[in-house]
Design a protein around this motif. Structure first.
Motif: not given
Length: 308
Positions: A113-117, A175-184, A196-205
């Protein structure tokens, strides 16, 4: 987690670069020059799964994407051939490392999953990729080798397209990848993240609280790596942290060393232990402190008189 781009500091041919990297990541016994696929894959090249009896080995899981052949040796040939399809690109091979905090070890599905992200943020989903997880240090980590030359899409010159990873902002993409991986996946994030990863919108901000560190306050890479491996600041990192600036750190260090050393050899050794070097320049001298991205030079006259 930390996602790091490993710079290519060797002036080698494309063939040496491809074979060297892929061999290096498959085979822990070989040197970087000869070998970055073997290093990440041995001893489980034919067995892409965890083995509880081999957790002390360097490589415990390896896999690849977008190759025609499953054999690692054939993949080396295939990557070299694909990388050669655009003669305008001197070094199309990218080497990344993802590292986790002590006692954090992802499962195989989590790695995939991390490689996907990661590949999604890098715009590299169609590119040739090899990756492998290592458990030979205190911190679990995996290597990723990416061939930026697209296997079938061509550019306006009718050569195979070289993909601009992360649209030219590869470090931001990491950095964006790390933020999403850590959050998910629930991993602990590093302090002061850029995104940071916005869980509500599922986007990186962008992280509104992010504080950019000036180059003059960044630490040398060996110090940062050592602190990362041990999950605690090194002694030198703590000393610099409590100083207001690098200049104050150098001044305090130099004055302390001047009080106790009695010869040149002892002087240079004491400075080296504090991350400093001293060099005579024309009629004077300079102190140098290597940061993450550059070497900062200070006139010796700022900290001591010529008589010293």
């Amino acid at each position: 987690m930390i996602l790091k781009l490993i710079a290519n500091t060797r002036s080698t041919s494309l063939k040496q670069r491809v074979n060297g990297l892929l061999n290096y990541i498959q085979n822990p016994e070989n040197t970087r020059t000869q070998n970055l696929s073997n290093y990440i894959r041995q001893p489980f090249a034919s067995q892409p799964a965890w083995d509880e009896d081999a957790l002390l080995e360097k490589c415990v899981y390896a896999n690849s994407r977008n190759f025609l052949d499953d054999d690692p040796e054939q993949q080396k040939i295939e990557m070299l051939q694909t990388a050669s399809l655009n003669g305008r690109v001197e070094d199309p091979i990218v080497h990344l490392v993802a590292s986790f905090k002590k006692f954090e070890v992802p499962t195989v599905p989590q790695i995939e999953q991390q490689i996907d992200i990661l590949l999604r943020h890098l715009n590299a989903e169609a590119l040739q990729v090899q990756y492998a997880m290592h458990l030979d240090t205190d911190n679990a980590h995996y290597h990723v080798v990416i061939n930026r030359i697209h296997p079938f899409e061509k550019n306006q010159h009718q050569q195979h397209k070289c993909v601009n990873l992360g649209d030219g902002w590869i470090l931001n993409a990491l950095h964006r990848s790390a933020a999403e991986i850590e959050a998910t996946q629930g991993w602990r994030s590093e302090p002061n993240p850029m995104f940071i990863y916005n869980r509500r919108t599922q986007t990186i901000e962008n992280n509104p609280a992010y504080m950019r560190t000036p180059d003059t306050e960044k630490l040398p890479v060996p110090i940062l790596d050592r602190a990362s491996r041990h999950q605690q600041p090194s002694t030198l990192q703590q000393e610099i942290h409590f100083a207001k600036s690098y200049q104050q750190y150098v001044e305090t260090t130099v004055q302390n060393i001047l009080r106790r050393v009695n010869g040149w050899a002892e002087w240079h050794q004491a400075l080296a232990e504090k991350g400093l070097s001293f060099e005579k320049k024309r009629n004077g001298a300079v102190f140098q402190l290597k940061t993450y991205s550059e070497q900062i030079t200070f006139k010796a006259s700022l900290f001591c008189q010529k008589q010293a």
